[in-house]
Design a protein around this motif. Structure first.
Motif, PDB file in Angstrom:
ATOM      1  N   SER A 134      48.069  37.175  43.109  1.00 45.19           N
ATOM      2  CA  SER A 134      48.726  36.023  42.667  1.00 45.19           C
ATOM      3  C   SER A 134      48.030  35.247  43.260  1.00 45.19           C
ATOM      4  O   SER A 134      48.075  34.352  43.027  1.00 45.19           O
ATOM      5  CB  SER A 134      50.036  36.258  43.274  1.00 45.19           C
ATOM      6  OG  SER A 134      50.729  37.175  42.705  1.00 45.19           O
ATOM      7  N   ALA A 135      47.370  35.264  44.352  1.00 43.59           N
ATOM      8  CA  ALA A 135      47.050  34.005  45.347  1.00 43.59           C
ATOM      9  C   ALA A 135      45.073  33.767  44.714  1.00 43.59           C
ATOM     10  O   ALA A 135      45.222  32.467  45.146  1.00 43.59           O
ATOM     11  CB  ALA A 135      47.376  34.762  46.849  1.00 43.59           C
ATOM     12  N   LEU A 136      44.503  34.743  44.098  1.00 42.45           N
ATOM     13  CA  LEU A 136      43.362  34.427  43.691  1.00 42.45           C
ATOM     14  C   LEU A 136      42.585  33.974  42.337  1.00 42.45           C
ATOM     15  O   LEU A 136      43.892  34.531  41.621  1.00 42.45           O
ATOM     16  CB  LEU A 136      42.798  35.538  44.520  1.00 42.45           C
ATOM     17  CG  LEU A 136      42.210  35.154  45.873  1.00 42.45           C
ATOM     18  CD1 LEU A 136      41.444  36.681  46.447  1.00 42.45           C
ATOM     19  CD2 LEU A 136      42.412  34.616  46.503  1.00 42.45           C
ATOM     20  N   ASP A 137      42.420  33.034  41.991  1.00 44.83           N
ATOM     21  CA  ASP A 137      41.695  32.794  40.667  1.00 44.83           C
ATOM     22  C   ASP A 137      41.403  34.671  39.825  1.00 44.83           C
ATOM     23  O   ASP A 137      41.733  35.033  38.741  1.00 44.83           O
ATOM     24  CB  ASP A 137      40.755  32.285  40.724  1.00 44.83           C
ATOM     25  CG  ASP A 137      40.784  30.426  40.598  1.00 44.83           C
ATOM     26  OD1 ASP A 137      42.286  30.715  40.515  1.00 44.83           O
ATOM     27  OD2 ASP A 137      40.634  30.133  40.929  1.00 44.83           O
ATOM     28  N   TYR A 138      40.770  34.985  41.106  1.00 42.57           N
ATOM     29  CA  TYR A 138      40.225  36.468  40.497  1.00 42.57           C
ATOM     30  C   TYR A 138      40.241  37.548  41.407  1.00 42.57           C
ATOM     31  O   TYR A 138      40.092  37.230  42.557  1.00 42.57           O
ATOM     32  CB  TYR A 138      38.906  36.863  39.810  1.00 42.57           C
ATOM     33  CG  TYR A 138      37.818  37.843  39.464  1.00 42.57           C
ATOM     34  CD1 TYR A 138      38.671  39.017  38.581  1.00 42.57           C
ATOM     35  CD2 TYR A 138      37.278  38.795  40.205  1.00 42.57           C
ATOM     36  CE1 TYR A 138      38.123  40.524  38.317  1.00 42.57           C
ATOM     37  CE2 TYR A 138      36.615  39.725  40.416  1.00 42.57           C
ATOM     38  CZ  TYR A 138      37.383  40.854  39.443  1.00 42.57           C
ATOM     39  OH  TYR A 138      36.620  42.017  39.088  1.00 42.57           O
ATOM     40  N   MET A 139      40.391  39.160  41.140  1.00 42.51           N
ATOM     41  CA  MET A 139      40.358  40.581  42.325  1.00 42.51           C
ATOM     42  C   MET A 139      40.171  41.500  41.474  1.00 42.51           C
ATOM     43  O   MET A 139      40.333  41.701  40.977  1.00 42.51           O
ATOM     44  CB  MET A 139      41.517  39.954  43.403  1.00 42.51           C
ATOM     45  CG  MET A 139      41.370  41.356  44.624  1.00 42.51           C
ATOM     46  SD  MET A 139      43.168  42.292  44.786  1.00 42.51           S
ATOM     47  CE  MET A 139      43.313  43.314  43.280  1.00 42.51           C
ATOM     48  N   GLY A 140      38.854  41.725  42.600  1.00 42.00           N
ATOM     49  CA  GLY A 140      38.490  42.871  41.886  1.00 42.00           C
ATOM     50  C   GLY A 140      38.981  43.967  42.584  1.00 42.00           C
ATOM     51  O   GLY A 140      40.059  44.486  42.957  1.00 42.00           O
ATOM     52  N   SER A 141      37.597  44.933  42.867  1.00 40.91           N
ATOM     53  CA  SER A 141      37.918  46.322  44.090  1.00 40.91           C
ATOM     54  C   SER A 141      38.538  46.069  45.385  1.00 40.91           C
ATOM     55  O   SER A 141      38.126  44.416  46.113  1.00 40.91           O
ATOM     56  CB  SER A 141      36.687  47.421  43.411  1.00 40.91           C
ATOM     57  OG  SER A 141      35.828  46.240  44.436  1.00 40.91           O
ATOM     58  N   VAL A 142      39.223  47.158  45.918  1.00 44.20           N
ATOM     59  CA  VAL A 142      38.902  46.897  47.528  1.00 44.20           C
ATOM     60  C   VAL A 142      38.917  47.694  48.374  1.00 44.20           C
ATOM     61  O   VAL A 142      39.379  49.201  47.249  1.00 44.20           O
ATOM     62  CB  VAL A 142      40.807  46.381  46.865  1.00 44.20           C
ATOM     63  CG1 VAL A 142      41.380  46.839  49.359  1.00 44.20           C
ATOM     64  CG2 VAL A 142      41.092  45.504  46.854  1.00 44.20           C
ATOM     65  N   GLU A 143      38.086  48.533  48.874  1.00 49.37           N
ATOM     66  CA  GLU A 143      37.891  49.517  50.031  1.00 49.37           C
ATOM     67  C   GLU A 143      37.618  49.071  50.979  1.00 49.37           C
ATOM     68  O   GLU A 143      38.005  47.880  51.664  1.00 49.37           O
ATOM     69  CB  GLU A 143      36.893  49.446  49.416  1.00 49.37           C
ATOM     70  CG  GLU A 143      36.256  50.054  47.850  1.00 49.37           C
ATOM     71  CD  GLU A 143      34.800  50.246  47.599  1.00 49.37           C
ATOM     72  OE1 GLU A 143      34.087  49.955  48.821  1.00 49.37           O
ATOM     73  OE2 GLU A 143      33.873  50.326  46.264  1.00 49.37           O
ATOM     74  N   LYS A 144      38.667  50.293  52.166  1.00 50.87           N
ATOM     75  CA  LYS A 144      38.247  50.180  53.603  1.00 50.87           C
ATOM     76  C   LYS A 144      36.819  50.123  54.325  1.00 50.87           C
ATOM     77  O   LYS A 144      36.231  51.473  53.415  1.00 50.87           O
ATOM     78  CB  LYS A 144      39.282  51.193  54.022  1.00 50.87           C
ATOM     79  CG  LYS A 144      39.150  52.398  53.516  1.00 50.87           C
ATOM     80  CD  LYS A 144      40.075  53.830  53.663  1.00 50.87           C
ATOM     81  CE  LYS A 144      40.125  54.601  53.704  1.00 50.87           C
ATOM     82  NZ  LYS A 144      41.210  55.998  54.216  1.00 50.87           N
ATOM     83  N   LEU A 145      36.649  49.963  55.248  1.00 48.00           N
ATOM     84  CA  LEU A 145      35.318  49.739  55.161  1.00 48.00           C
ATOM     85  C   LEU A 145      35.120  50.439  56.351  1.00 48.00           C
ATOM     86  O   LEU A 145      34.127  51.359  57.523  1.00 48.00           O
ATOM     87  CB  LEU A 145      34.636  48.256  55.979  1.00 48.00           C
ATOM     88  CG  LEU A 145      34.593  46.887  55.103  1.00 48.00           C
ATOM     89  CD1 LEU A 145      33.823  45.602  55.609  1.00 48.00           C
ATOM     90  CD2 LEU A 145      33.667  48.059  54.308  1.00 48.00           C
ATOM     91  N   HIS A 146      36.318  51.474  56.926  1.00 51.30           N
ATOM     92  CA  HIS A 146      36.924  52.275  58.187  1.00 51.30           C
ATOM     93  C   HIS A 146      37.434  52.507  58.298  1.00 51.30           C
ATOM     94  O   HIS A 146      38.799  51.520  57.685  1.00 51.30           O
ATOM     95  CB  HIS A 146      36.156  51.478  59.625  1.00 51.30           C
ATOM     96  CG  HIS A 146      37.233  50.624  60.276  1.00 51.30           C
ATOM     97  ND1 HIS A 146      39.154  50.599  60.662  1.00 51.30           N
ATOM     98  CD2 HIS A 146      37.025  49.188  59.608  1.00 51.30           C
ATOM     99  CE1 HIS A 146      38.670  49.017  60.815  1.00 51.30           C
ATOM    100  NE2 HIS A 146      37.678  48.440  60.266  1.00 51.30           N
ATOM    101  N   LYS A 147      38.110  53.704  59.049  1.00 47.79           N
ATOM    102  CA  LYS A 147      39.995  53.945  59.277  1.00 47.79           C
ATOM    103  C   LYS A 147      40.425  53.042  59.898  1.00 47.79           C
ATOM    104  O   LYS A 147      40.047  52.446  60.653  1.00 47.79           O
ATOM    105  CB  LYS A 147      39.805  55.563  59.509  1.00 47.79           C
ATOM    106  CG  LYS A 147      38.761  56.732  58.474  1.00 47.79           C
ATOM    107  CD  LYS A 147      39.553  58.290  58.720  1.00 47.79           C
ATOM    108  CE  LYS A 147      38.739  59.132  57.903  1.00 47.79           C
ATOM    109  NZ  LYS A 147      39.270  60.482  59.033  1.00 47.79           N
ATOM    110  N   PRO A 148      42.050  53.456  59.673  1.00 47.80           N
ATOM    111  CA  PRO A 148      42.492  52.248  60.594  1.00 47.80           C
ATOM    112  C   PRO A 148      42.407  52.973  62.129  1.00 47.80           C
ATOM    113  O   PRO A 148      42.288  53.770  62.231  1.00 47.80           O
ATOM    114  CB  PRO A 148      44.118  52.201  59.918  1.00 47.80           C
ATOM    115  CG  PRO A 148      43.796  52.746  58.681  1.00 47.80           C
ATOM    116  CD  PRO A 148      42.320  53.518  58.147  1.00 47.80           C
TER     117      PRO A 148
END
Length: 231
Positions: A114-128
């Protein structure tokens, strides 16, 4: 190393995500998105960031959806202030942010879209990461030697040169009497007044003090701010 400054210590959960999107959300947007997705109070979310990386060539279907052939590799994240009791639950919810099939991840993905024109993949770069005993607030000491007492019976103050957060001091009276009112160090600023009136007159009452941090193009005038707060 605070010295005369004041520091508050608490526990944090750190998160970092890799996102392919058209652009970074604003800091305010990201703050709200994380708080809502994780269903935590806004005050728990601290130090959010979004960094723009290299261009990413989109697959044909995604390019049609985005309306452009490329997007950006973003690195975004933030800190959550937690206590030891709630940390396990917060760690679990943060770990679910990249997964749009669960409620936390679904709220996060929908809010970003909703906030951006486009959003694709989401990945975590490390465990929390759970990090106990971290700095969650810091205030520089106030200049106690900048306190200016009022009244014709005042001969100075008992304020130390450096005042720690929430400490107070007062005017010193030539007559040996007790000063009216105090100075207080609040959010690194010396506030309120202290008076040894002597033959002068004064009015005494109670006050509520507040301090806000705001990102804006300029400060409003004192009169305009007075009107804004009053309304």
């Amino acid at each position: 190393c605070p010295g005369h400054d004041s520091v508050m210590i608490g526990d944090k959960v750190l998160l970092t995500l890799a996102v392919v999107a058209s652009e970074c959300p604003s800091t305010a947007q990201l703050h709200t998105i994380l708080a809502n997705a994780l269903e935590v109070h806004r005050n728990m979310v601290k130090d959010v960031f979004c960094e723009v990386g290299e261009e990413v060539v989109l697959p044909e279907d995604d390019a049609l959806l985005a309306g452009q052939p490329k997007a950006r590799a973003l690195t975004l994240g933030g800190d959550l202030v937690v206590n030891a009791t709630e940390a396990p639950d917060v760690l679990l919810r943060v770990a679910q942010l990249p997964d749009s099939k669960v409620p936390v991840g679904n709220r996060f993905a929908n809010a970003l879209k909703s906030a951006l024109d486009y959003m694709g993949s989401v990945e975590k770069l490390h465990k929390p990461v759970y990090a106990p005993d971290q700095v969650i607030d810091f205030h520089k000491a106030c200049r106690g030697d900048a306190a200016r007492p009022l009244g014709n019976d005042s001969v100075g103050t008992n304020c130390p040169v450096a005042m720690v957060e929430r400490s107070s001091c007062a005017a010193q009276c030539n007559s040996g009497g007790i000063a009216n009112g105090t100075f207080v160090c609040l959010a690194s600023k010396l506030r309120l007044k202290s008076v040894c009136p002597g033959q002068d007159s004064l009015t005494i009452g109670d006050k509520v003090l507040f301090t806000l941090a705001t990102v804006a193009s300029a400060c409003p005038s004192s009169e305009r701010l007075r009107t804004i707060v009053a309304k």
